[in-house]
Design a protein around this motif. Structure first.
Motif, short mmCIF file in Angstrom:
data_model
loop_
_atom_site.label_atom_id
_atom_site.label_comp_id
_atom_site.label_asym_id
_atom_site.label_seq_id
_atom_site.Cartn_x
_atom_site.Cartn_y
_atom_site.Cartn_z
N ASP A 87 0.80 -1.22 0.00
CA ASP A 87 0.00 0.00 0.00
C ASP A 87 0.84 1.27 0.00
OD1 ASP A 87 0.98 -0.69 2.50
OD2 ASP A 87 -0.60 0.38 3.56
N LYS A 88 2.16 1.13 0.07
CA LYS A 88 2.99 2.34 0.15
C LYS A 88 4.38 2.05 -0.37
CE LYS A 88 4.39 5.99 3.37
NZ LYS A 88 3.72 7.04 2.59
N GLU A 89 4.86 2.88 -1.27
CA GLU A 89 6.21 2.75 -1.79
C GLU A 89 7.16 3.49 -0.86
OE1 GLU A 89 6.30 4.10 -5.79
OE2 GLU A 89 5.05 2.46 -6.55
N GLY A 90 8.17 2.76 -0.38
CA GLY A 90 9.18 3.39 0.46
C GLY A 90 10.30 3.96 -0.39
N GLN A 91 11.55 3.77 0.07
CA GLN A 91 12.66 4.38 -0.66
C GLN A 91 13.23 3.47 -1.74
OE1 GLN A 91 15.49 6.01 2.23
NE2 GLN A 91 14.40 7.96 2.08
N ASP A 97 9.17 7.78 4.84
CA ASP A 97 7.89 7.64 5.53
C ASP A 97 7.55 6.19 5.90
OD1 ASP A 97 7.50 10.36 5.32
OD2 ASP A 97 6.38 10.22 3.44
N LEU A 98 8.15 5.22 5.22
CA LEU A 98 7.85 3.81 5.50
C LEU A 98 8.97 3.23 6.37
CD1 LEU A 98 5.89 1.44 4.86
CD2 LEU A 98 7.41 0.87 2.95
N LYS A 99 8.62 2.69 7.53
CA LYS A 99 9.63 2.27 8.50
C LYS A 99 10.30 0.93 8.19
CE LYS A 99 8.17 4.83 12.59
NZ LYS A 99 7.77 4.71 14.02
N PRO A 100 9.57 -0.16 7.95
CA PRO A 100 10.21 -1.48 7.94
C PRO A 100 11.06 -1.74 6.70
CG PRO A 100 7.89 -1.71 7.43
CD PRO A 100 8.10 -0.28 7.79
#
Length: 498
Positions: free
Chosen positions: A340-344, A414-417
């Motif tokens: 649901d979210k693209e991190g780096q 914004d995405l931690k794991p």
């Protein structure tokens, strides 16, 4: 008849009939009197059974404790080692005595009084008769035998393996076969059937004896199946990685609990290993020391780092050694990316094409991708890396650039794991989805940098051989203090080792 006559002559009331309740009481009393001996006998049998059930393990434990000490448990990685039949669990530092043992999980390293070291991988069942003799019923072990242990014998269901000064591995699959692999030195394999001639194995040789024929058959040596150490070796490669100041660095050293992925960069950004359906230890032989064992989508083994230092200045580098045993769809090396979210970054294999690829997310939410046009090699260790230097995203395999694409910047953290061997869980179209895109193979020496590494350094990392088992230029070793001018371990290395 009597009742009818009595009724007829009016004398019914004078007759005395036996009362049924009294009869029951009489019968019950007699039965109880007769059943008392039976009840006593049954109680006695039950008592003896309870005493036997409780007392037998106690007697067995006392018998085991009375045996002389043969060695100790030196190290463990999630090891669940116990003495069979007496319920005694052994931990690091506990004594090893003559007896039968079972390892139901993880890894246990034993050291005998003759300095022989045995590393056992679960699941395994074995018996120790002395410091010079043990029997492996099922499982996998590796042995390092110094001169003091010359002649140690490992008995399998269909052979005796006699050490002649060596390092070797033995695997037994119950009711099927035994395998013996010699990593260094020499062993003699004596089939249990005396009519079959013994075979001598030298360095890099192996043999298999199946339970039907019992005759040895030469096979290819498989050192990547036998874990031979629980400590990571001191390597020039790892020294160079540390010199580059990684934000996180996972050497894949087996942890004590067998489930922690240790960050050795100094920030303690440790991960947790999810075993899925796998019964074995998640650690296996790697390119440098040990690696993370990842059997792929069928078992869903992976590691999750809950949080780690993200790049904040639009530059990022990731390097690792990896081996693929198959090209599973979108197989993950390392991903800060969710459904649901693209991190780096998103680092692994490309869909079904199976080439190495990397994606990074830009500040506007769109992603850019660099890819290797060739399919990723199977069954071979590959050095992989990508570098986002602020203007160009570059992809490397075995020290060579295989893909490149420009990019304007890196998305905010914004995405931690961080998923290692899988993409982290998330929500996709309002449905919660667990980890996915599992790697099938092994991952070793994974390092993340929040700065750009140049192409020359990437090439040097690929070309850096490791110290144990490979030749290393002594000038390079002197440069990092691993040897002195006479080619022996230097004082600087000794100080660090302490």
């Amino acid at each position: 008849m009597h009742a009818a006559l009595a009724w007829e002559h009016g004398v019914l009331g004078e007759l005395n009939f036996p009362v049924a309740e009294d009869a029951d009481i009489v019968v019950g009393t007699n039965w109880r009197r007769r059943s008392r001996p039976l009840a006593f006998a049954a109680s006695l049998v039950l008592l003896i059974g309870l005493v036997w059930q409780v007392g037998l393990p106690v007697m067995r434990k006392q018998a085991w404790v009375s045996q002389p000490v043969i060695g100790t448990v030196k190290r463990s990685s999630g090891g669940q080692l116990s003495v069979s039949g007496i319920g005694v669990r052994l931990a690091v530092g506990d004594s090893i005595r003559k007896g039968e043992y079972e390892l139901t999980g993880g890894l246990s390293q034993l050291v005998f009084e003759n300095k022989v070291e045995i590393l056992i991988e679960a699941p395994a069942r074995f018996r120790i008769d002395s410091a010079q003799r043990l029997a492996l019923f099922e499982g996998r072990l590796s042995a390092v035998v110094p001169p003091e242990g010359f002649g140690i014998t490992v008995v399998t269901p269909n052979a005796e393996v006699v050490d002649l000064g060596t390092e070797f591995g033995v695997e037994v699959l119950a009711a099927e076969y035994s395998e013996i692999h010699v990593f260094k030195g020499e062993v003699e394999v004596k089939p249990r059937e005396h009519s079959i001639e013994a075979v001598r194995l030298l360095t890099d040789q192996a043999t298999r004896l199946d339970d039907n024929s019992g005759s040895p058959s030469g096979i290819a040596i498989a050192p990547d199946r036998f874990l031979r150490q629980l400590n990571e070796p001191r390597l020039l490669y790892s020294k160079r990685i540390h010199d580059l100041k990684p934000a996180a660095y996972y050497r894949m050293r087996p942890s004590d609990d067998g489930l922690t992925l240790i960050d050795v960069a100094g920030g303690d950004y440790h991960g947790h290993i999810e075993l899925g359906s796998m019964k074995r230890s998640p650690f296996a032989p790697g390119r440098h020391g040990n690696a993370l064992r990842l059997p792929g989508p069928a078992s869903e083994v992976h590691a999750i780092v809950p949080d780690y230092p993200k790049a904040t200045n639009h530059v990022l580098s990731v390097v690792a050694w990896v081996r693929a045993d198959s090209r599973s769809r979108w197989a993950s090396i390392a991903k800060n990316w969710a459904p649901d979210k693209e991190g780096q970054f998103h680092f692994g294999l490309l869909h079904d094409q199976g080439g190495l690829e990397v994606q990074i997310s830009q500040p506007d939410g769109r992603s850019v991708q660099a890819m290797d046009p060739e399919s990723f090699p199977l069954g071979e260790w590959q050095h992989v890396a990508f570098v986002a230097d602020g203007a160009q995203l570059r992809l490397y395999r075995n020290g060579m650039q295989v893909g490149s694409v420009p990019y304007p910047g890196l998305a905010p953290p914004d995405l931690k794991p961080l998923g290692i061997g899988a993409k982290p869980a998330g929500v996709d179209q309002k449905r919660v989805r667990g980890p996915s895109e599992f790697w099938h193979g092994r991952i070793d020496e994974l390092a993340i940098f929040n700065h750009a590494i140049d192409a020359k350094t990437i090439r040097q990392l690929f070309e850096t051989e490791f110290r144990d088992g490979f030749r290393v230029d002594e000038a390079q070793l002197r440069e990092v203090g691993l040897v002195n001018g006479r080619g022996r371990p230097g004082q600087r290395a000794d100080r660090r080792r302490r």
